[in-house]
Scaffold this active site. Structure first.
Site, PDB file in Angstrom:
ATOM      1  N   SER A 291       0.821  -1.213   0.000  1.00  0.00           N
ATOM      2  CA  SER A 291       0.000   0.000   0.000  1.00  0.00           C
ATOM      3  C   SER A 291       0.859   1.270   0.000  1.00  0.00           C
ATOM      4  O   SER A 291       1.887   1.354   0.676  1.00  0.00           O
ATOM      5  CB  SER A 291      -0.897   0.012   1.232  1.00  0.00           C
ATOM      6  OG  SER A 291      -1.524   1.272   1.331  1.00  0.00           O
TER       7      SER A 291
ATOM      8  N   LYS B 150     -14.075  -3.563   1.953  1.00  0.00           N
ATOM      9  CA  LYS B 150     -14.874  -2.336   1.824  1.00  0.00           C
ATOM     10  C   LYS B 150     -16.382  -2.555   1.997  1.00  0.00           C
ATOM     11  O   LYS B 150     -17.080  -1.679   2.484  1.00  0.00           O
ATOM     12  CB  LYS B 150     -14.616  -1.677   0.469  1.00  0.00           C
ATOM     13  CG  LYS B 150     -13.250  -1.034   0.366  1.00  0.00           C
ATOM     14  CD  LYS B 150     -13.118  -0.249  -0.914  1.00  0.00           C
ATOM     15  CE  LYS B 150     -11.722   0.313  -1.043  1.00  0.00           C
ATOM     16  NZ  LYS B 150     -11.580   1.232  -2.166  1.00  0.00           N
TER      17      LYS B 150
ATOM     18  N   ASP C 204     -13.701   7.561  -1.858  1.00  0.00           N
ATOM     19  CA  ASP C 204     -13.331   7.236  -3.246  1.00  0.00           C
ATOM     20  C   ASP C 204     -14.179   8.055  -4.230  1.00  0.00           C
ATOM     21  O   ASP C 204     -13.652   8.557  -5.232  1.00  0.00           O
ATOM     22  CB  ASP C 204     -13.546   5.752  -3.526  1.00  0.00           C
ATOM     23  CG  ASP C 204     -12.547   4.870  -2.794  1.00  0.00           C
ATOM     24  OD1 ASP C 204     -11.380   5.276  -2.682  1.00  0.00           O
ATOM     25  OD2 ASP C 204     -12.935   3.772  -2.352  1.00  0.00           O
TER      26      ASP C 204
ATOM     27  N   ALA D 251     -18.267  -2.832 -14.336  1.00  0.00           N
ATOM     28  CA  ALA D 251     -19.492  -2.916 -13.532  1.00  0.00           C
ATOM     29  C   ALA D 251     -19.228  -3.536 -12.166  1.00  0.00           C
ATOM     30  O   ALA D 251     -20.126  -4.064 -11.529  1.00  0.00           O
ATOM     31  CB  ALA D 251     -20.555  -3.716 -14.290  1.00  0.00           C
ATOM     32  N   GLY D 252     -17.985  -3.470 -11.685  1.00  0.00           N
ATOM     33  CA  GLY D 252     -17.636  -3.990 -10.362  1.00  0.00           C
ATOM     34  C   GLY D 252     -17.700  -2.897  -9.307  1.00  0.00           C
ATOM     35  O   GLY D 252     -18.409  -1.890  -9.466  1.00  0.00           O
ATOM     36  N   GLY D 253     -16.951  -3.068  -8.236  1.00  0.00           N
ATOM     37  CA  GLY D 253     -16.980  -2.118  -7.124  1.00  0.00           C
ATOM     38  C   GLY D 253     -16.514  -0.729  -7.514  1.00  0.00           C
ATOM     39  O   GLY D 253     -17.086   0.273  -7.081  1.00  0.00           O
TER      40      GLY D 253
ATOM     41  N   TYR E 288      -3.556   3.254 -11.855  1.00  0.00           N
ATOM     42  CA  TYR E 288      -2.432   4.203 -11.743  1.00  0.00           C
ATOM     43  C   TYR E 288      -1.094   3.506 -11.901  1.00  0.00           C
ATOM     44  O   TYR E 288      -0.061   4.159 -11.976  1.00  0.00           O
ATOM     45  CB  TYR E 288      -2.484   4.981 -10.431  1.00  0.00           C
ATOM     46  CG  TYR E 288      -2.466   4.139  -9.189  1.00  0.00           C
ATOM     47  CD1 TYR E 288      -1.278   3.616  -8.689  1.00  0.00           C
ATOM     48  CD2 TYR E 288      -3.644   3.857  -8.514  1.00  0.00           C
ATOM     49  CE1 TYR E 288      -1.268   2.838  -7.558  1.00  0.00           C
ATOM     50  CE2 TYR E 288      -3.650   3.080  -7.380  1.00  0.00           C
ATOM     51  CZ  TYR E 288      -2.461   2.566  -6.904  1.00  0.00           C
ATOM     52  OH  TYR E 288      -2.442   1.789  -5.781  1.00  0.00           O
TER      53      TYR E 288
END
Ligand code: ATR
Length: 293
Positions: free
Chosen positions: A22, A73, A109, A136-138, A229
């Site tokens: 992260s 999440k 987000d 079409a996901g999270g 990114y």
């Protein structure tokens, strides 16, 4: 609700699995330094079975809260005392704010994406102008929230699996005009913004979410925003730029979601530049792929 005592060291966390790669500790570490606050931010690998106890630990004095990332999440939602409007609509929490033993779930987000789009030069859209969301996901859920609730746009969801796009459109219909579509049915020539919220390009930089021929149909000045990114320039971005279109990667969204979380925890408004600088060179290069949210 009392304000945290920022004169003593306050702690914030990331709970994720995996957590080692992260970039959030860098960003928040730089933000604490910039703000002159004695805070710490620690990335912890929390497997699914340990989430409830990790979240319960956030109720302790001296804890500001936590970020949640994959795979927590959605799972964190029932463990919290309250949710923001965005967190409820998106169905995901990336930031937990602790005050007086109470845990509030926020989704930074979505507003982080909106801020990054503004930084990328996106002008205000007219109501009902088309915004195309790839995926079409999270991640697409955050994009749909921004398109419908913040921009009042008409959202077109294009996904490899059309049924998943249909299900997402049906769920978001209470928030505005949204429909699933095959690429040929999208009004590309009128579309000022395309958001890639699919994971195409994440693990294979040469992979694009769909055949790039649609790019040539976009109007001059259109923005192609890729939530990926790492790599810093995906194939989709490269092809868009080759046609003279505006294209940006997900670093801005990554930095803005962190900035908004930091402000929610501490009240300090640290410029996004501090978060972007902390990401530095590392962010777009290296071997580990990355995408927000
Ligand atoms: P997340 O919740 O992080 O968005 P996800 O639920 O796995 O992740 O969703 C990934 C999205 O990227 C999906 O929309 C997926 O399309 P499918 O619904 O058809 O699986 C999309 N995706 C992943 N790889 C892709 C590829 N190579 N080409 C096009 N779409 C891709």
């Amino acid at each position: 609700m009392t304000v945290p005592d920022l004169a003593t060291t306050q702690r914030a966390f990331l709970f994720a699995d995996p957590a080692a790669h992260s970039l959030s500790p860098r960003m928040h570490g730089a933000a604490f330094t910039h703000a002159g606050l004695p805070g710490t931010y620690e990335a912890r690998r929390v497997p699914t079975g340990a989430l409830a106890s990790a979240v319960a630990g956030l109720r302790a004095p001296g804890v500001l809260g936590a970020n949640l990332s994959l795979p927590h999440k959605e799972a964190v939602v029932p463990l919290l005392d309250s949710l923001s409007d965005a967190a409820r609509a998106v169905g995901a929490v990336n930031t937990v704010i602790h005050r007086d033993g109470q845990l509030h779930g926020e989704n930074t987000d979505a507003p982080g994406l909106l801020a990054a789009l503004r930084d990328a030069g996106l002008p205000d859209l007219g109501p009902g102008e088309p915004v195309v969301i790839l995926g079409a996901g999270g991640a697409a859920r955050a994009a749909a929230f921004v398109a419908l609730r913040d921009m009042r746009a008409r959202a077109w969801i294009v996904n490899r699996t059309l049924d998943r796009a249909r299900a997402l459109a049906a769920e978001f219909r209470p928030h505005g005009e949204v429909q699933a579509a095959a690429p040929d049915d999208v009004p590309w020539a009128d579309t000022p913004l395309v958001i890639n919220a699919s994971s195409a390009g994440l693990n294979d930089p040469e992979q694009a979410p769909l055949d790039a021929s649609f790019l040539a149909r976009l109007p001059a000045g259109a923005l192609v925003y890729d939530m990926v990114y790492k790599p810093a320039e995906t194939r989709l971005m490269r092809e868009a730029r080759a046609l003279g279109l505006n294209a940006e990667n997900g670093l801005g969204m990554l930095a803005h979601q962190a900035r908004l979380a930091f402000t929610a925890w501490t009240g300090a408004d640290v410029p996004v530049r501090v978060f972007l600088d902390a990401l530095g060179e590392e962010a777009g290069s290296g071997s580990v792929a990355g995408r927000t949210p």
